[in-house]
Design an enzyme around this catalytic site. Sequence first.
Site, PDB file in Angstrom:
ATOM      1  N   PHE A 213      -8.241  -5.380  -1.491  1.00  0.00           N
ATOM      2  CA  PHE A 213      -9.342  -4.552  -1.127  1.00  0.00           C
ATOM      3  C   PHE A 213      -9.693  -3.097  -1.783  1.00  0.00           C
ATOM      4  CE2 PHE A 213      -6.836  -6.630   2.280  1.00  0.00           C
ATOM      5  CZ  PHE A 213      -7.545  -7.696   2.273  1.00  0.00           C
ATOM      6  N   ASP A 215     -10.152   0.043  -2.965  1.00  0.00           N
ATOM      7  CA  ASP A 215     -10.483   1.301  -2.308  1.00  0.00           C
ATOM      8  C   ASP A 215      -9.955   2.658  -3.081  1.00  0.00           C
ATOM      9  OD1 ASP A 215      -7.675   1.196  -2.098  1.00  0.00           O
ATOM     10  OD2 ASP A 215      -7.638   1.148   0.195  1.00  0.00           O
ATOM     11  N   ASP A 283      -1.886  -6.333  -1.195  1.00  0.00           N
ATOM     12  CA  ASP A 283      -2.489  -5.334  -0.859  1.00  0.00           C
ATOM     13  C   ASP A 283      -1.980  -4.396   0.120  1.00  0.00           C
ATOM     14  OD1 ASP A 283      -5.613  -3.993  -1.075  1.00  0.00           O
ATOM     15  OD2 ASP A 283      -4.914  -3.866   1.081  1.00  0.00           O
TER      16      ASP A 283
END
Length: 306
Positions: A213, A215, A283
């Site tokens: 993810f 970010d 992650d």
Amino acid sequence: MEEVRSSSAWVATHSSHVVVNSSGIEKVVDTIEGSIPKVEWNYEGIHYFDNGPLTVQYLFVLDALNFCFWPDKDLNYDNLASGLKEALEKDKSVFDADRLQKYTGPQLRELLKWPRPLPLEDERVRLLHEVGKELERNFGGKAVNIVESCGKSAVSLVATITRHFPGFRDHSVYKGHQVFLYKRAQIFAADLWGAFKGQGYGEFNDIGSITIFADYIVPAVLKQLGVLKYSSTLSSIIEANNEIGSGTEEEVELRACSIYAVEKMRELIKIKSGKQVLSVELDLWLWSYGIQCPSLQHHRTLSIYY
């Protein structure tokens, strides 16, 4: 998720500001020796969980709001997750679709017990309204109906969410190419999988398809580990805490190269140890590593996507 992988790989091979360092990947993979440190999904007990549809509703609302904490130095993901959890424990109807459509900024703040305006508060409210309306219009008001419509497929779940909820459509145009990143849609699938421990509403026969993810934290950790290298210009911008525009080349490269680098890490772990590691697990490890490093400097972008 093939379009996330392939478009991120395209960015990594045409990147001007971020380089994926193969020898850095080798070093990290050798260090972890095919066994990434296991991190419990809810390792701080900050999430609501009742093993039922209300947990799914909670996670969907959480992931609709899970972005852009950095402009308020005291605000972080934990405040959001535990604030929403507390609100739900007090009032089980707090995330009903009709109520989601009516929240104002001050009411959202009150739910979270936050003393001042939230970063991108108007956007957060807009997204709550969008979630409430679309849940009511097409899913009987319940996020669990989205999950049940996807036949235990995380890929189908991400596709359904990005089709129905514009606020989850996390993509950009980079050097004339469409790039798909889908951070919050993918993290919803991963949160379900983590919360329900791969059972019930969290059972997906293709959880391995989910990427990391992209970010703020993960690129900063990958840089610290020597997996990513930045141009001197980009390094200077980040070190000076200057803002990087949403959708700029630098911002897309930071995120897409992170996805590409972790995919390469996964491949190398498989080759060296014979173990199949999920991007979701990598992650979680990278993110928890990052939040335990208070000195870590991340890029700053105002974005609803992460």
